[in-house]
Design an enzyme around this catalytic site. Structure first.
Site, mmCIF file in Angstrom:
data_model
loop_
_atom_site.group_PDB
_atom_site.id
_atom_site.type_symbol
_atom_site.label_atom_id
_atom_site.label_comp_id
_atom_site.label_asym_id
_atom_site.label_seq_id
_atom_site.Cartn_x
_atom_site.Cartn_y
_atom_site.Cartn_z
ATOM 1 N N ARG A 78 -3.660 -42.463 -26.524
ATOM 2 C CA ARG A 78 -2.344 -41.832 -26.464
ATOM 3 C C ARG A 78 -2.485 -40.455 -25.834
ATOM 4 N NH1 ARG A 78 0.217 -38.454 -31.198
ATOM 5 N NH2 ARG A 78 1.360 -37.205 -29.698
ATOM 6 N N HIS A 122 5.252 -33.328 -25.173
ATOM 7 C CA HIS A 122 4.508 -32.730 -26.289
ATOM 8 C C HIS A 122 4.628 -31.204 -26.157
ATOM 9 C CE1 HIS A 122 1.075 -33.654 -29.275
ATOM 10 N NE2 HIS A 122 1.272 -32.352 -29.356
ATOM 11 N N GLU A 167 6.711 -35.055 -32.339
ATOM 12 C CA GLU A 167 7.023 -34.069 -33.377
ATOM 13 C C GLU A 167 8.151 -33.116 -32.990
ATOM 14 O OE1 GLU A 167 3.469 -31.996 -34.585
ATOM 15 O OE2 GLU A 167 2.485 -33.807 -35.281
ATOM 16 N N ASN A 287 2.940 -39.027 -37.705
ATOM 17 C CA ASN A 287 1.844 -38.063 -37.720
ATOM 18 C C ASN A 287 1.749 -37.483 -39.130
ATOM 19 O OD1 ASN A 287 1.757 -38.540 -35.004
ATOM 20 N ND2 ASN A 287 2.293 -36.455 -34.370
ATOM 21 N N TYR A 289 -0.754 -35.007 -41.785
ATOM 22 C CA TYR A 289 -1.918 -34.152 -42.035
ATOM 23 C C TYR A 289 -2.095 -33.832 -43.509
ATOM 24 C CZ TYR A 289 -2.542 -33.915 -37.064
ATOM 25 O OH TYR A 289 -2.784 -34.277 -35.769
ATOM 26 N N GLU A 348 -1.020 -39.765 -35.253
ATOM 27 C CA GLU A 348 -1.923 -38.606 -35.376
ATOM 28 C C GLU A 348 -2.368 -38.493 -36.818
ATOM 29 O OE1 GLU A 348 -0.748 -34.639 -34.162
ATOM 30 O OE2 GLU A 348 0.097 -35.426 -32.309
HETATM 31 O O1 IFM Z 1 -2.791 -30.204 -32.377
HETATM 32 C C1 IFM Z 1 -1.631 -30.596 -33.036
HETATM 33 C C2 IFM Z 1 -0.835 -31.566 -32.193
HETATM 34 O O2 IFM Z 1 -0.525 -31.038 -30.959
HETATM 35 C C3 IFM Z 1 0.466 -31.917 -32.887
HETATM 36 N N1 IFM Z 1 0.234 -32.357 -34.237
HETATM 37 C C4 IFM Z 1 -0.633 -31.553 -35.076
HETATM 38 C C5 IFM Z 1 -1.942 -31.262 -34.361
HETATM 39 C C6 IFM Z 1 -2.851 -30.394 -35.249
HETATM 40 O O3 IFM Z 1 -2.233 -29.183 -35.542
#
Ligand code: IFM
Length: 440
Positions: A78, A122, A167, A287, A289, A348
């Site tokens: 991707r 992006h 995002e 995505n 985290y 992500e």
């Molecule tokens: O690096 C970023 C990415 O560009 C978008 N999502 C989170 C990642 C980590 O911060």
């Protein structure tokens, strides 16, 4: 290739990057400036004072990078297109040299058996469009549809899966509400039109892509479970507000055709916008985290503060490692949207650590292996619970330019020495390869 236990046949294993974070070659072949070129040139914006001018020099080194992907064994890659490489001013005729780069990259991927998953946007808006209001200007959505048409006409016969935006919530929040990302606007809740106009751009682009390319289309959103910092009613209310903004605001209109009712009338929503936004979607990109702890406050630009939840291991970014938050995110999407939810991709997921290359030329990153193992197990758990997840993409293939943090945060499966541009696969690269090729 044998499937990975607990994952359906055909499950896609991949890795993700983004144009401004890896390409470099900021002025090569007619590329125009984007908001990130402007932002990084302003003193004090980026932790280490760096820019994406050179980054990983992927623009010139893509054959080496695609060879690394092939050795890794990923089925899909991707990446995002730089709008200002393709339309230097964000409108008008295409720049053939800019398109030619993506043409070469796409063919290189296909020649190695890697499916190109192409994200149109992006966060790197052409500066010329920012100068006319950027995402606060409805017209930017129409410009995006034109750009999508150019990209699709050039690549649409070979792309495996399109994504319109990555995002949009983070782009609105960090870039337009809080000003810590480009374009650096500090509008707090007045930034909402920047989210709406991105969704409008998404809807128009889905129409264009479905007319011009056989490939399916997704939107990629970021999600984060919200946890009140205490039992205090104000914190519980604040967590609900954060959940609404982060997890529902830019997903409800796309999947349900309406904004969350709690928001009331939104003056920037014109007649017909929601029908445009709610185009049928083939997939939703997720995505993830970390979850966030939310506390009510009257001190900041927003009525709440968010923090990494305490009591968990932390990455070098200070983000909490909570794999079950990914399972929770995937099941919560299924529970909220039911039949309106298309199949999901985890587009992500990853972590930053202070990885170094030792004297023997090795780069050991055991914490990343633990992180990925935990999160991939969380995806397996969600699938076992009936959530339709079709693939998982690590963020990121390469160490890269981490926005306001510059080069101080390394997210890659592959270490990059930014002085020499030497690539060193980390131990997580070998671990991921063994997982996806069925050796572990
Ligand atoms: O690096 C970023 C990415 O560009 C978008 N999502 C989170 C990642 C980590 O911060």
């Amino acid at each position: 290739m044998a499937g990975v236990q607990g994952f359906p046949e055909g499950f896609v294993w991949g890795a993700s990057t983004a144009a401004y974070q890896i390409e470099g070659a900021a002025t090569a072949d007619g590329r125009g400036p984007s908001v990130w070129d402007t932002f990084t040139s302003q003193p004090g914006r980026i932790a280490d004072g760096s820019t994406g001018d050179h980054a990983c020099d992927h623009y010139h080194r893509y054959p080496e990078d695609v060879a690394l992907m092939a050795d890794l064994g990923i089925g899909a890659y991707r990446f995002s297109l730089s709008w200002s490489r393709i339309q230097p001013d964000g409108s008008g005729l295409a720049n053939p040299a800019g398109l030619a780069f993506y043409d070469r990259l796409t063919d290189e991927l296909l020649s190695r058996g890697i499916q190109p998953v192409v994200n149109l946007y992006h966060w790197d808006l052409p500066q010329a469009l920012e100068d006319t209001g950027g995402w606060l200007n409805r017209d930017t959505a129409a410009r995006f549809a034109d750009y999508a048409r150019i990209a699709s006409q050039a690549l649409g016969d070979r792309v495996a899966l399109w994504s319109t935006l990555n995002e949009p919530f983070e782009h609105m929040a960090l870039g337009h509400a809080l000003g810590v990302h480009a374009p650096g606007r500090t509008l707090a809740l007045e930034a909402l039109p920047a989210g709406h106009h991105q969704l409008l751009a998404h809807g128009l682009a889905v129409q264009v892509l479905s007319e011009t390319s056989p490939a399916p289309v997704m939107l990629i959103n970021s999600y984060s479970p919200a946890r009140p910092a205490s039992d205090d009613e104000a914190d519980i209310f604040a967590a609900g507000m954060y959940d609404l903004l982060q997890n529902r605001l830019l997903t409800d209109p796309v999947l349900l055709g309406s904004y969350p009712a709690e928001l009331g009338e939104l003056p920037f929503v014109a007649d017909g916008d929601l029908a445009t936004i709610a185009q049928p979607l083939d997939y939703l990109g997720v995505n993830y985290y970390q979850p966030h702890t939310v506390r009510a406050t009257s001190d900041g630009p927003l009525p709440f503060d968010i923090a990494s939840p305490p009591g968990y291991p932390q990455t070098a970014f200070g983000w909490s490692v909570v794999p079950d938050g990914l399972r929770e995110t995937l099941t919560a999407l299924r529970d909220r949207y039911g039949d309106a939810l298309p199949p999901l991709y985890v587009t992500e997921n990853g972590c930053a650590y202070n990885d170094t290359v030792d004297a023997a030329g090795e780069c050991a990153d055991p914490a990343r292996v633990t992180y990925l193992d935990g999160h991939i197990n969380a995806v397996r758990d969600a699938i076992a619970d009936g959530v339709d997840v079709r693939g998982y993409f690590v963020w990121s293939l390469l160490d890269n330019f981490e926005w306001a943090e510059g080069y101080t945060k390394r997210f890659g499966l592959v270490h990059v020495d930014y002085d020499t541009q030497r690539r060193t696969p980390k131990s997580s690269y070998s671990w991921y390869r063994d997982l996806i090729t069925g050796k572990s």
